[in-house]
Design an enzyme around this catalytic site. Structure first.
Site, short mmCIF file in Angstrom:
data_model
loop_
_atom_site.label_atom_id
_atom_site.label_comp_id
_atom_site.label_asym_id
_atom_site.label_seq_id
_atom_site.Cartn_x
_atom_site.Cartn_y
_atom_site.Cartn_z
N HIS A 102 6.02 5.75 1.65
CA HIS A 102 6.46 5.04 0.63
C HIS A 102 5.57 3.71 0.26
CE1 HIS A 102 6.62 3.55 4.98
NE2 HIS A 102 6.58 2.14 4.56
N GLN A 120 1.73 4.08 1.95
CA GLN A 120 1.48 4.09 3.23
C GLN A 120 2.62 4.96 4.05
OE1 GLN A 120 4.12 0.28 4.86
NE2 GLN A 120 2.39 -0.32 3.47
N LYS A 164 -7.08 -3.10 1.91
CA LYS A 164 -7.08 -3.10 3.49
C LYS A 164 -7.53 -1.48 3.85
CE LYS A 164 -3.34 -6.10 4.72
NZ LYS A 164 -1.92 -6.20 5.43
N SER A 169 0.72 -1.33 0.10
CA SER A 169 -0.11 -0.08 -0.10
C SER A 169 0.95 1.25 -0.01
CB SER A 169 -0.79 -0.03 1.25
OG SER A 169 -0.14 0.02 2.20
N1 LIG Z 1 7.23 -0.82 4.33
N2 LIG Z 1 6.84 -2.17 4.79
C1 LIG Z 1 6.24 -2.14 6.01
O1 LIG Z 1 5.63 -1.24 6.76
C2 LIG Z 1 5.68 -3.63 6.39
O2 LIG Z 1 6.60 -3.73 7.78
C3 LIG Z 1 4.29 -3.65 6.60
O3 LIG Z 1 3.79 -4.89 7.47
C4 LIG Z 1 3.46 -3.89 5.27
O4 LIG Z 1 3.70 -2.45 4.97
C5 LIG Z 1 2.02 -4.16 5.51
O5 LIG Z 1 1.84 -3.69 4.14
P1 LIG Z 1 0.34 -3.60 3.79
O6 LIG Z 1 -0.44 -3.00 5.09
O7 LIG Z 1 -0.22 -4.73 3.82
O8 LIG Z 1 0.12 -2.56 2.47
ZN LIG Z 2 6.52 0.60 5.58
#
Ligand SMILES: NNC(=O)[C@@H](O)[C@H](O)[C@H](O)COP(=O)(O)O
Ligand SMILES: [Zn+2]
Length: 439
Positions: free
Chosen positions: A282, A107, A307, A105
């Site tokens: 990111h 995020q 999600k 995502s």
């Molecule tokens: N950048 N990476 C992370 O932050 C991981 O540790 C996370 O667990 C993932 O970002 C989770 O991604 P979703 O929420 O499924 O899109």
């Molecule tokens: Zn992350």
């Protein structure tokens, strides 16, 4: 007192973006340790191997089945008094392997203060009250969108990609381009203009996103190398055109496809790393990585995901830092507290330290090439978790010695003198990653 060396059985999460079946390193590594509740299905995605004490997926002692969280709660000396005093009876970090088949995502992870507010308000979607700065080290070639591009790059795309400018809004785009092109100028005003333009994009209606996605993908497919480049053909144009069509193939119409014009597109070769502070935007796109973070699972999402999304929180929380790609990367250094034996030196083995500017963790990558190559580590005043990602060898703490193969994970208690030795023969590379906290 014998310092423990505990073999761990670690859980794997099946998020939609994970690689399928044994294509997933997270699945292969989890399956390397016998367990009765894991059989790898070829049609199932396996996204993240979790190594640590986080209660959402706690690692277990292979011999007793007890969680590492329980063992550390019962005997805080495993963590060292200083670490336990500062972080409580659990590991201050969460260590993971991610195996990425399609984009994660869009995020960011909230800082400590915001994490506490979000956790209090919505503990289901924000399970922790802790920040989550994170570091990614590439095991295979990796692609990711990390941090805002330099402002002139974003201005260029607002001028050359009509569907993007339409979603941002003509007025917001014009104001941003003017602010971005000002020589020097007020940093805060530039970040404000960036937030306004990004916020304009993220507040687009689903109907507008659907309409402009069709236009964007059409341009990417027809313009190819001249895409987003103002009619000039460039490799950058071809890369962007491919990324737009790839993400569209993965998610269909999605606001996240337009976000890539705001974010740096970073590629990492194996051993290269990047670090993201809290509130940095990111979205990882592809590859296998080792990831280490402060102990938290708080993710604020805004696109490219089925999600829970919290767009307004994301737009309001971001740092709006912007920088060229190379400032997003981290450079490892030789780790000064390990000694290679002669076989190790002569075969070009290495022990590298990835040391981000936070207290909760650092990571050491050890590569032992050829039979008999050995690395001896000075005792740490704190806990470690170590995983083998390729090759084979042995791991020893005092008189206790175990074999290590791909996927094997061990907890190493505080004040242990650790010895790693390669046993895989001349062409083997015995590679391990060790996350640790030492105050
Ligand atoms: N950048 N990476 C992370 O932050 C991981 O540790 C996370 O667990 C993932 O970002 C989770 O991604 P979703 O929420 O499924 O899109
Ligand atoms: Zn992350």
């Amino acid at each position: 007192m014998q310092v423990p060396l505990i073999r761990l059985q670690c859980g794997v999460n099946s998020y939609e973006w994970g690689k399928k079946g044994s294509d997933s390193a997270a699945a292969r590594f989890a399956a390397a340790t016998p367990s009765d509740d894991l059989s790898i299905r070829s049609d199932k995605p396996y996204a993240e191997l979790w190594m640590g004490t986080h209660p959402s997926n706690p690692s277990k002692d292979v011999n007793t089945g007890r969680t590492l969280l329980d063992l550390c709660s019962e005997n805080q000396l495993l963590l060292s008094q200083s670490v336990a005093a500062k972080y409580g009876a659990k590991l201050p970090f969460l260590f993971k392997v991610l195996s990425i088949n399609k984009a994660l995502s869009i995020q960011a992870h909230p800082n400590k203060k915001l994490a506490e507010q979000l956790h209090a308000r919505d503990p289901k979607n924000y399970p922790d009250d802790n920040h989550k700065p994170e570091m990614a080290i590439a095991i295979t070639p990796f692609e990711g969108l990390c941090g805002f591009r330099p402002l002139d790059e974003i201005a260029h795309f607002l001028e050359t990609v009509k569907p993007l400018r339409t979603l941002v809004g003509e007025e917001e785009a014009a104001q941003f381009i003017q602010a971005a092109k000002q020589e020097g100028g007020d940093e805060a005003a530039k970040k404000k203009a960036l937030q306004k333009a990004f916020g304009g994009l993220m507040s687009s209606s689903p109907e507008d996103v659907d309409r402009e996605t069709v236009n964007l993908v059409e341009l990417a497919k027809t313009e190819g190398e001249t895409f987003a480049a103002g009619g000039v053909s460039s490799t950058k144009g071809a890369v962007l055109a491919e990324l737009v069509t790839r993400l569209h193939g993965q998610f269909g119409s999605d606001i996240g496809i337009f976000v890539l014009f705001f974010l740096n597109f970073v590629t990492l070769q194996p051993g290269e790393a990047l670090f993201l502070v809290a509130d940095d935007i990111h979205a990882y796109v592809s590859g296998d990585i080792v990831e280490c973070m402060a102990a938290s699972d708080n993710v604020v999402r805004a696109g490219l995901t089925p999600k829970f999304k919290d767009v307004s929180t994301l737009v309001n929380m971001l740092t709006y830092n912007y920088a060229p790609i190379d400032q997003q990367k981290m450079t490892p250094t030789d780790y000064p507290y390990a000694t290679l034996n002669r076989a190790g030196y002569s075969s070009g083995s290495s022990v590298l330290l990835y040391d981000p500017p936070i207290d909760e963790f650092s990571v050491v990558r050890t590569l032992l090439r050829g039979d008999g190559a050995k690395a001896t580590f000075e005792p740490l005043e704190g806990p470690s978790i170590i995983i083998c990602t390729s090759g084979k060898g042995t791991i020893a703490v005092g008189p206790t010695k175990h074999e290590m193969k791909e996927g094997y994970v061990f907890f190493v208690g505080s004040t242990a003198e650790l010895v790693l030795e390669s046993t895989g023969g001349q062409d083997d590379e015995f590679i391990t990653y060790k996350a640790f906290c030492e105050i």
